[in-house]
Design an enzyme around this catalytic site. Structure first.
Site, PDB file in Angstrom:
ATOM      1  N   ARG A 120       0.240  -1.586  -0.120  1.00  0.00           N
ATOM      2  CA  ARG A 120      -0.010  -0.243   0.443  1.00  0.00           C
ATOM      3  C   ARG A 120       1.151   1.328   0.153  1.00  0.00           C
ATOM      4  O   ARG A 120       1.915   1.488   0.541  1.00  0.00           O
ATOM      5  CB  ARG A 120      -0.947   0.042   1.157  1.00  0.00           C
ATOM      6  N   SER A 178       8.409  -4.962   6.410  1.00  0.00           N
ATOM      7  CA  SER A 178       7.557  -5.490   7.262  1.00  0.00           C
ATOM      8  C   SER A 178       8.237  -7.257   7.141  1.00  0.00           C
ATOM      9  O   SER A 178       8.016  -8.635   7.286  1.00  0.00           O
ATOM     10  CB  SER A 178       5.918  -6.463   7.356  1.00  0.00           C
ATOM     11  N   ASP A 231       6.283  -4.108   9.971  1.00  0.00           N
ATOM     12  CA  ASP A 231       4.596  -3.603  10.656  1.00  0.00           C
ATOM     13  C   ASP A 231       3.883  -3.734  11.929  1.00  0.00           C
ATOM     14  O   ASP A 231       3.490  -3.489  12.491  1.00  0.00           O
ATOM     15  CB  ASP A 231       3.837  -4.853   9.832  1.00  0.00           C
TER      16      ASP A 231
HETATM   17  C1  BG6 Z   1      -2.134  -4.622   7.531  1.00  0.00           C
HETATM   18  C2  BG6 Z   1      -0.676  -3.875   8.082  1.00  0.00           C
HETATM   19  O1  BG6 Z   1      -3.392  -4.376   8.396  1.00  0.00           O
HETATM   20  O2  BG6 Z   1      -1.062  -6.059   7.788  1.00  0.00           O
HETATM   21  C3  BG6 Z   1       0.733  -4.120   7.647  1.00  0.00           C
HETATM   22  O3  BG6 Z   1      -0.591  -2.840   7.413  1.00  0.00           O
HETATM   23  C4  BG6 Z   1       0.501  -5.894   7.826  1.00  0.00           C
HETATM   24  O4  BG6 Z   1       1.677  -4.097   7.448  1.00  0.00           O
HETATM   25  C5  BG6 Z   1      -0.817  -6.274   7.438  1.00  0.00           C
HETATM   26  O5  BG6 Z   1       1.984  -6.446   7.192  1.00  0.00           O
HETATM   27  C6  BG6 Z   1       0.092  -8.381   8.103  1.00  0.00           C
HETATM   28  O6  BG6 Z   1      -1.094  -8.467   7.780  1.00  0.00           O
HETATM   29  P1  BG6 Z   1      -1.474 -10.007   6.673  1.00  0.00           P
HETATM   30  O7  BG6 Z   1      -1.924 -10.455   6.661  1.00  0.00           O
HETATM   31  O8  BG6 Z   1      -1.185  -8.614   5.484  1.00  0.00           O
HETATM   32  O9  BG6 Z   1      -0.006 -10.249   5.940  1.00  0.00           O
HETATM   33  C1  GLC Z   2       7.616 -11.654   9.908  1.00  0.00           C
HETATM   34  C2  GLC Z   2       8.950 -10.910   9.022  1.00  0.00           C
HETATM   35  C3  GLC Z   2       8.359 -10.070   9.857  1.00  0.00           C
HETATM   36  C4  GLC Z   2       7.264  -8.765  10.230  1.00  0.00           C
HETATM   37  C5  GLC Z   2       5.298 -10.460   9.975  1.00  0.00           C
HETATM   38  C6  GLC Z   2       4.419  -9.908  10.375  1.00  0.00           C
HETATM   39  O1  GLC Z   2       7.817 -12.312  10.058  1.00  0.00           O
HETATM   40  O2  GLC Z   2      10.407 -11.675   9.653  1.00  0.00           O
HETATM   41  O3  GLC Z   2       9.235  -8.665  10.398  1.00  0.00           O
HETATM   42  O4  GLC Z   2       6.697  -8.219  10.945  1.00  0.00           O
HETATM   43  O5  GLC Z   2       6.176 -11.289   8.845  1.00  0.00           O
HETATM   44  O6  GLC Z   2       4.477  -9.626   9.000  1.00  0.00           O
END
Ligand code: BG6
Ligand code: GLC
Length: 939
Positions: free
Chosen positions: A549, A610, A664
């Site tokens: 995003r 992340s 994240d």
């Molecule tokens: C989102 C966050 O809502 O959730 C992200 O904005 C995050 O930063 C993500 O990585 C984690 O959930 P998923 O299911 O998208 O991996």
């Molecule tokens: C993976 C990444 C970590 C992140 C997590 C959730 O473990 O290594 O940095 O926070 O996924 O998205």
């Protein structure tokens, strides 16, 4: 009273023979020869009041039914139940059945709806030798049933019959928890006892064989089980023989007298007692009352006494007695013989109604009684016999229709298609019985399509089948439990995981030990959670979850405004050269700025990235490794801010000012921290899993300084990569890990997060198929495909069913209805070209539950280590803290959050943990971090 048009229109038999035709010719308005309601027979047509039977106002032979109505016609009409009345009877029976099913009202119910604990019908894999003992009317039948388990479902049966002397039938119970005897049995000392125990004791007394009594069942259940044998399951059975009864596969949670809450269970309706509370009084004729009074159990089994062959001869006898007394039949003969009980057998009644031979049989039977019948007498007797048998069939159909409508409703189907096994001498001995049964059922339950399957030696073989199914299920259960046992972690297992996590945290924080810790405990340079003074306009990137995003976040005094756009990152880019990945990111930013009219602005940018990064400052983050399916080359070991800026230059985007890189988890903690100052933990359970929390600086050996706190990105997904969790990994986990692009890495994440749970389930399902425990062992080629069973299937399959007693009241997701939930499971499996039976669906659901529950519990163990450490850090007896949480699995799964929270409370009883779901994603948090960073630099 029914109008003629509303009465049951039944197919007329092709021909009723000479006598029947003659009688129709005599009186065109008379009831049809089989006494069933017909469009042509309306009494109203002749302007007389409609027939309204009640035992109170009905005086045989004294009704003022108009001049055209002869006593014979009146008797026939009395035995004819209009369709409208049958509908009403159906309604009452439905009520009676519900009363029997409910725990509250069961004790007073006439229709007892007894649970049979038979929860499965045969699937053709049953094998072995089974001995069946069948207690019949006048004999005991033993069968030796051999099942080959070859799927073609035709058992080999050897049978031997032993006579049962009358004195045994009515003697002491030793020779055979019985509720009551019926159909002429009345052994003493048996009612209220466990019949299985009595039988086993009797067998043991003989000391001849080792025979184990495995199942005891009602004859209806046996019938259902054998009719199931012909390829398709049979879920209803009814017996129309000496007595009458039925059974069907009910939704288990509606069978309140049993503890089962999921799946189905066969219920023995014991519908013979329907009407014992007077509910049938409007259809009972005086003949029925006489039969009842002369029976061994007056007032009981009122429905059975209208339907069972044990009583039909008697009903006819009473009609004849009345008519003879009124000098309508057998004029000039001595009719005293008709006062003797049982002089007319039901078998004779059935012979008399035969189209071809019937008249001759009538004459022979009546002659034998010395009644010297005229041709006309014979003809009338035949009509009466037909009326009695047809009424029995119509009532039986009413019962069947009640069951079908109940099944259709409780399965929430628009249309029920079902097989019904039928047995009993009435059904077998009189073809018209089956025809009436079929057509009246169709009229009374038009939403159901029932195929009647005659049972071949149903009850006996069926008992063999039940035994076989019971043993098959028990064996399968053992195997399933064995296979799933390693995934079911005990409380002690979880406490150990918690302790190991705590140890790895300490190692990760220590300056000397950090390099060897599987939990890296990475400093983030975020030192405080938001305090509400943050202001400004920021760009944010959110990379690493399901969606990539780009956002613009405007932080004002009392509101935050966000606009964002989701962009796709194709796998080729995720796993291609790093330059292409960062070029793609810049292109997306440019597109977004163009759309938002922000091209001319140089906005500070917060980057939610992340993946594990060694941060050297808030705006300097070296990628340590890729996770979650990313593997772009040339990035590991590089500062991602640098990589982004180089790409910006390549793309001649000159206005990019990255001020903060956050994980994240950190973005989520900050985002939730804006709303709740107590939020000092960030948790992600999505594609991957991870957590961050506020640690005391003095404990962070990897960063200088002792004062205050710093947010630590734990990178707990890698917990166990050093082997410390090896003994909780199962073969399935190892298989999943092996097939990933980072085998041996992120082992804790691979037990918990969305990217992997579906894969674990898929491997378990394959193992169950291989062990013949699922889909009848049929090979499932599609299920061999990696990632064909995504984790979102778990969320759908595990939607709570109406009958689930999970106690969350559906708070954590839509509570599905059983019918809907089952259809969803089957639809998912069907897409994978898997033909799932009801039991297959239940097993698939159990596997999903096992895997997701383990994930939630492991997550709880990790989090318990975190909150306990925070509590100890702060020297508190009790810690109250909020966890900001995000991730598709956490948000979408119907039980994950509940299991996580519940287990966390168990494992960390001194911490009060509140979960706050992030609604805006972690981009907002990244912007808040950027805002704090800018605060110092702004004039
Ligand atoms: C989102 C966050 O809502 O959730 C992200 O904005 C995050 O930063 C993500 O990585 C984690 O959930 P998923 O299911 O998208 O991996
Ligand atoms: C993976 C990444 C970590 C992140 C997590 C959730 O473990 O290594 O940095 O926070 O996924 O998205």
């Amino acid at each position: 009273m029914a109008s003629p048009e509303r009465r049951a229109a039944l197919p007329k038999p092709a021909q009723y023979g000479r006598a029947a035709r003659a009688s129709r010719e005599q009186s065109p308005a008379a009831p049809s020869s089989d006494g069933l309601p017909r469009r042509s027979l309306g009494a109203e047509e002749r302007g007389r009041p409609a027939l309204n039977w009640s035992p109170v106002n009905h005086q045989l032979g004294h009704r003022n039914d108009g001049p055209a109505c002869t006593p014979v016609q009146r008797a026939l009409l009395a035995l004819t139940i209009p369709l409208e009345t049958l509908q009403a009877v159906k309604g009452r029976m439905l009520q009676a059945m519900r009363k029997g099913l409910s725990r509250e009202t069961h004790a007073q119910a006439n229709v007892q709806m007894l649970p049979t604990y038979i929860c499965s019908t045969p699937d053709g894999t049953e094998k072995g030798d089974f001995l069946v003992v069948e207690l019949c009317q006048s004999h005991v039948r033993t069968l030796w049933v051999t099942l080959l388990g070859d799927g073609n479902q035709s058992p080999q049966v050897k049978c031997k019959i032993f006579d049962m002397p009358g004195d045994i039938m009515q003697g002491k119970g030793e020779a055979a928890e019985l509720i009551s005897w019926s159909k002429g049995f009345s052994c003493s000392d048996v009612e209220g006892k466990d019949v299985v125990q009595l039988l086993q004791a009797a067998i043991d007394k003989q000391e001849l064989y080792h025979v184990e009594v495995v199942a005891l069942m009602n004859d209806t259940v046996g019938t259902m089980m054998t009719c199931s044998m012909r390829g398709q399951p049979c879920e209803v059975a009814l017996i129309a023989g000496a007595g009458t009864n039925s059974c069907f596969m009910a939704e288990a949670q509606q069978v309140e007298m049993a503890e089962e809450t999921s799946g189905r269970m066969c219920v023995n309706t014991e519908w013979g007692c329907f009407g014992d509370d007077g509910t049938l009084s409007d259809i009972l004729t005086p003949y029925d009352q006489y039969v009842d009074q002369e029976s061994s159990n007056p007032g009981e089994k009122r429905f059975e006494k209208l339907v069972g062959s044990l009583y039909l001869g008697e009903i006819v006898r009473h009609v004849l007695t009345s008519l003879a007394a009124g000098k309508v039949l057998f004029i000039g003969s001595n009719v005293a013989v008709l006062r003797t009980k049982d002089v007319l057998k039901t078998q004779q009644v059935l012979e008399i109604i035969d189209t071809e031979e019937g008249m001759a049989k009538a004459r022979a039977a009546l002659d034998a009684l010395g009644l010297r019948p005229s041709e006309r007498d014979c003809c009338r007797v035949q009509q009466i016999c037909r009326a009695v048998v047809s009424r029995a069939a119509a009532l039986c159909a009413t019962g069947l229709a009640t069951i079908l409508s109940h099944m259709c409703q409780s399965r929430e189907l628009e249309r029920l298609v079902v097989n019904v096994g039928v047995d009993g001498e009435l059904y077998r001995g009189y073809t018209r019985f089956g025809e009436i049964l079929q057509s009246v059922t169709g009229l009374l339950a038009p939403e159901c399509m029932a195929s009647l399957l005659p049972s071949v030696d149903g009850t006996g073989q069926g008992a063999g089948m039940v035994t076989a199914v019971t043993l098959r299920l028990a064996a399968q259960r053992r195997e399933v439990d064995q296979l799933l046992a390693p995934l079911r972690l005990s409380r002690a297992d979880l406490e150990r995981v918690q302790a190991l996590m705590r140890r790895e945290m300490e190692l990760g924080l220590g300056c000397q030990t950090n390099a060897n810790a599987s939990v890296r405990m990475l400093p983030t340079y975020v030192r405080s959670t938001p305090d509400g003074t943050e202001r400004g306009e920021f760009l944010a990137l959110d990379l690493g979850g399901t969606n990539f995003r780009v956002l613009v976040v405007r932080v004002a005094q009392d509101s935050i405004h966000i606009a964002s756009e989701v962009y796709v990152i194709p796998t080729t880019i995720m796993q291609g050269p790093g330059e292409a990945l960062f070029d793609h990111i810049i292109e997306c930013i440019m597109d977004f700025q163009l759309k938002q009219d922000l091209m001319e602005h140089v906005l500070p940018l917060g980057f939610t990235f992340s993946f594990p990064c060694q941060q050297l400052g808030l705006d300097k983050a070296v990628l340590l490794s890729w996770t979650k399916g990313f593997s772009a080359t040339g990035c590991v070991g590089q500062d991602v801010v640098q990589l982004l800026q180089e790409a910006a230059q390549r793309k001649q985007h000159l206005g990019l000012k990255v001020v903060a890189v956050v994980n994240d988890t950190v973005g989520t903690m900050m985002s939730c921290g804006y709303d709740d100052p107590n939020c000092e933990i960030g948790l992600i359970v999505g594609t991957g899993t991870n957590a961050c929390y506020m640690e005391e600086m003095k404990n962070v050996g990897t960063v200088k300084g002792e004062q205050g706190r710093m947010c630590i990105n734990m990178e707990w997904g890698a917990f166990g990569d050093n082997g410390c969790l090896d003994d909780i990994f199962t073969d399935f986990d190892r298989l999943v890990d092996k097939k990933t692009i980072n085998a041996g890495k992120q082992r804790f994440e691979k037990l918990i997060s969305g990217m992997y749970l579906g894969e674990i389930v898929r491997h378990i399902l394959l193992a169950l198929v291989e062990k013949q425990l699922l889909f009848r062992g049929k090979p499932c080629p599609k299920l061999q495909t990696k990632d064909i069973f995504p984790t979102k299937f778990l969320s759908t399959i595990e939607i709570p069913w109406a009958g689930d007693g999970d106690g969350d009241g559906g708070a954590n997701g839509a509570r599905g209805s059983d019918g809907l939930a089952l259809r969803q499971v089957q639809a998912i499996l069907q897409d994978l070209e898997l033909q799932a039976s009801f039991e297959d669906s239940m097993l698939v659901r159990e596997v999903c539950q096992t895997v997701s529950t383990r994930a939630a519990h492991l997550c709880a163990a990790g989090l318990a280590a975190v909150v306990e450490k925070m509590r100890e850090n702060r020297g508190l007896a009790q810690l109250a803290v909020t966890v900001g949480v995000d991730g598709t699995l956490y948000k979408m799964h119907p039980h994950f959050s509940q299991h996580l929270q519940h287990m966390l409370q168990e494992l960390a009883p001194n911490c009060t943990v509140t979960f706050l779901q992030s609604e805006d994603g972690s981009g907002k948090g990244a912007a808040l971090v950027a805002a704090v960073a800018c605060r110092g630099t702004k004039p």
